[in-house]
Design a protein around this motif. Structure first.
Motif, PDB file in Angstrom:
ATOM      1  N   LYS A 129      -9.036  -2.270 -13.539  1.00 59.06           N
ATOM      2  CA  LYS A 129      -8.485  -1.703 -14.759  1.00 59.06           C
ATOM      3  C   LYS A 129      -6.966  -1.748 -14.662  1.00 59.06           C
ATOM      4  O   LYS A 129      -6.413  -1.724 -13.576  1.00 59.06           O
ATOM      5  CB  LYS A 129      -8.955  -0.258 -14.934  1.00 59.06           C
ATOM      6  N   GLY A 130      -6.324  -1.782 -15.780  1.00 54.69           N
ATOM      7  CA  GLY A 130      -4.871  -1.835 -15.814  1.00 54.69           C
ATOM      8  C   GLY A 130      -4.240  -0.460 -15.734  1.00 54.69           C
ATOM      9  O   GLY A 130      -3.483  -0.069 -16.615  1.00 54.69           O
ATOM     10  N   THR A 131      -4.582   0.263 -14.655  1.00 55.35           N
ATOM     11  CA  THR A 131      -4.062   1.626 -14.491  1.00 55.35           C
ATOM     12  C   THR A 131      -3.505   1.819 -13.090  1.00 55.35           C
ATOM     13  O   THR A 131      -3.908   1.134 -12.143  1.00 55.35           O
ATOM     14  CB  THR A 131      -5.180   2.677 -14.714  1.00 55.35           C
ATOM     15  N   ALA A 132      -2.616   2.797 -12.971  1.00 54.19           N
ATOM     16  CA  ALA A 132      -2.088   3.156 -11.657  1.00 54.19           C
ATOM     17  C   ALA A 132      -3.215   3.680 -10.775  1.00 54.19           C
ATOM     18  O   ALA A 132      -3.265   3.384  -9.574  1.00 54.19           O
ATOM     19  CB  ALA A 132      -0.986   4.204 -11.800  1.00 54.19           C
ATOM     20  N   HIS A 133      -4.133   4.425 -11.351  1.00 55.35           N
ATOM     21  CA  HIS A 133      -5.245   4.999 -10.596  1.00 55.35           C
ATOM     22  C   HIS A 133      -6.076   3.901  -9.928  1.00 55.35           C
ATOM     23  O   HIS A 133      -6.438   4.002  -8.750  1.00 55.35           O
ATOM     24  CB  HIS A 133      -6.123   5.847 -11.527  1.00 55.35           C
ATOM     25  N   CYS A 134      -6.364   2.838 -10.645  1.00 55.59           N
ATOM     26  CA  CYS A 134      -7.131   1.716 -10.097  1.00 55.59           C
ATOM     27  C   CYS A 134      -6.369   1.063  -8.945  1.00 55.59           C
ATOM     28  O   CYS A 134      -6.938   0.816  -7.876  1.00 55.59           O
ATOM     29  CB  CYS A 134      -7.436   0.697 -11.187  1.00 55.59           C
ATOM     30  N   ALA A 135      -5.105   0.774  -9.142  1.00 54.94           N
ATOM     31  CA  ALA A 135      -4.301   0.143  -8.089  1.00 54.94           C
ATOM     32  C   ALA A 135      -4.212   1.051  -6.865  1.00 54.94           C
ATOM     33  O   ALA A 135      -4.309   0.579  -5.723  1.00 54.94           O
ATOM     34  CB  ALA A 135      -2.908  -0.180  -8.619  1.00 54.94           C
ATOM     35  N   VAL A 151       0.839  -1.203   0.000  1.00 54.33           N
ATOM     36  CA  VAL A 151       0.000   0.000   0.000  1.00 54.33           C
ATOM     37  C   VAL A 151       0.871   1.249   0.000  1.00 54.33           C
ATOM     38  O   VAL A 151       0.657   2.177  -0.787  1.00 54.33           O
ATOM     39  CB  VAL A 151      -0.965  -0.014   1.207  1.00 54.33           C
ATOM     40  N   THR A 152       1.875   1.280   0.855  1.00 53.22           N
ATOM     41  CA  THR A 152       2.774   2.435   0.932  1.00 53.22           C
ATOM     42  C   THR A 152       3.474   2.672  -0.402  1.00 53.22           C
ATOM     43  O   THR A 152       3.550   3.803  -0.885  1.00 53.22           O
ATOM     44  CB  THR A 152       3.815   2.235   2.059  1.00 53.22           C
ATOM     45  N   ALA A 153       3.968   1.603  -1.008  1.00 54.76           N
ATOM     46  CA  ALA A 153       4.668   1.731  -2.288  1.00 54.76           C
ATOM     47  C   ALA A 153       3.725   2.212  -3.389  1.00 54.76           C
ATOM     48  O   ALA A 153       4.075   3.121  -4.158  1.00 54.76           O
ATOM     49  CB  ALA A 153       5.292   0.389  -2.678  1.00 54.76           C
ATOM     50  N   VAL A 154       2.545   1.634  -3.465  1.00 52.88           N
ATOM     51  CA  VAL A 154       1.593   2.003  -4.515  1.00 52.88           C
ATOM     52  C   VAL A 154       1.149   3.455  -4.365  1.00 52.88           C
ATOM     53  O   VAL A 154       1.043   4.191  -5.345  1.00 52.88           O
ATOM     54  CB  VAL A 154       0.382   1.038  -4.513  1.00 52.88           C
ATOM     55  N   LEU A 155       0.920   3.878  -3.134  1.00 50.90           N
ATOM     56  CA  LEU A 155       0.479   5.259  -2.923  1.00 50.90           C
ATOM     57  C   LEU A 155       1.597   6.273  -3.139  1.00 50.90           C
ATOM     58  O   LEU A 155       1.326   7.459  -3.326  1.00 50.90           O
ATOM     59  CB  LEU A 155      -0.138   5.414  -1.529  1.00 50.90           C
ATOM     60  N   ALA A 156       2.837   5.819  -3.154  1.00 49.85           N
ATOM     61  CA  ALA A 156       3.968   6.715  -3.397  1.00 49.85           C
ATOM     62  C   ALA A 156       4.276   6.887  -4.881  1.00 49.85           C
ATOM     63  O   ALA A 156       5.094   7.727  -5.253  1.00 49.85           O
ATOM     64  CB  ALA A 156       5.213   6.179  -2.675  1.00 49.85           C
ATOM     65  N   TRP A 157       3.611   6.112  -5.743  1.00 50.00           N
ATOM     66  CA  TRP A 157       3.870   6.205  -7.172  1.00 50.00           C
ATOM     67  C   TRP A 157       3.607   7.609  -7.685  1.00 50.00           C
ATOM     68  O   TRP A 157       2.608   8.229  -7.349  1.00 50.00           O
ATOM     69  CB  TRP A 157       2.938   5.293  -7.961  1.00 50.00           C
ATOM     70  N   LYS A 158       4.488   8.062  -8.547  1.00 48.46           N
ATOM     71  CA  LYS A 158       4.268   9.323  -9.268  1.00 48.46           C
ATOM     72  C   LYS A 158       3.925   9.009 -10.717  1.00 48.46           C
ATOM     73  O   LYS A 158       2.917   9.420 -11.232  1.00 48.46           O
ATOM     74  CB  LYS A 158       5.496  10.228  -9.174  1.00 48.46           C
ATOM     75  N   ASP A 159       4.785   8.260 -11.380  1.00 46.10           N
ATOM     76  CA  ASP A 159       4.549   7.851 -12.760  1.00 46.10           C
ATOM     77  C   ASP A 159       5.361   6.574 -13.000  1.00 46.10           C
ATOM     78  O   ASP A 159       6.434   6.615 -13.596  1.00 46.10           O
ATOM     79  CB  ASP A 159       4.976   8.968 -13.715  1.00 46.10           C
TER      80      ASP A 159
END
Length: 128
Positions: A97-103, A30-38
């Motif tokens: 969906k296969g998107t960063a937003h979904c994850a 969760v921490t890693a996914v929420l830290a994504w920028k691009d």
């Protein structure tokens, strides 16, 4: 070799209730996914991460539900848990969906469910 197998019938989820959540690796995810920028991952990678988070969110939601059901009817933590569970049900019913937003949405959901679970398992402070 025998073709027999055992079918587990546990309609009330009692066996799962006894299993502890494997919290640390999912909190790290969760921490890693929420830290994504691009992150520039492939859509199937986003889908796999969202799928992992979805499965864990369902497990945490089941724990939240069991803890909330054990509270006295006048305990406001139970009412708040019901709100979180209704929102979780709606969010989990949305297709992956296969998107960063979904994850990231699934990661936020796991975080919210753990927050509610922690509130449910805290000791109620004594009245003055």
């Amino acid at each position: 070799m025998s073709g027999t197998h055992t079918v587990l019938y546990d309609p009330h989820g009692l066996i799962e209730a006894e299993l502890p959540l494997d919290r640390a690796p999912y909190e790290a995810l969760v921490t890693a996914v929420l830290a994504w920028k691009d992150p520039h991952l492939e859509p199937r990678d986003y889908e796999q991460i969202a799928l992992q988070l979805t499965g864990h969110a369902r497990a945490v939601a089941a724990h939240v539900k069991r803890h909330a059901a054990a509270l006295p009817k006048n305990d406001s933590r139970g009412a708040l848990a019901e709100v979180v569970l209704r929102e979780a049900t709606g969010r989990l019913s949305a297709p992956l969906k296969g998107t960063a937003h979904c994850a990231q949405n699934r990661a936020r959901l796991v975080r919210a469910l753990y927050t509610r679970l922690d509130r449910l398992t805290e000791a109620i402070p004594a009245a003055p």
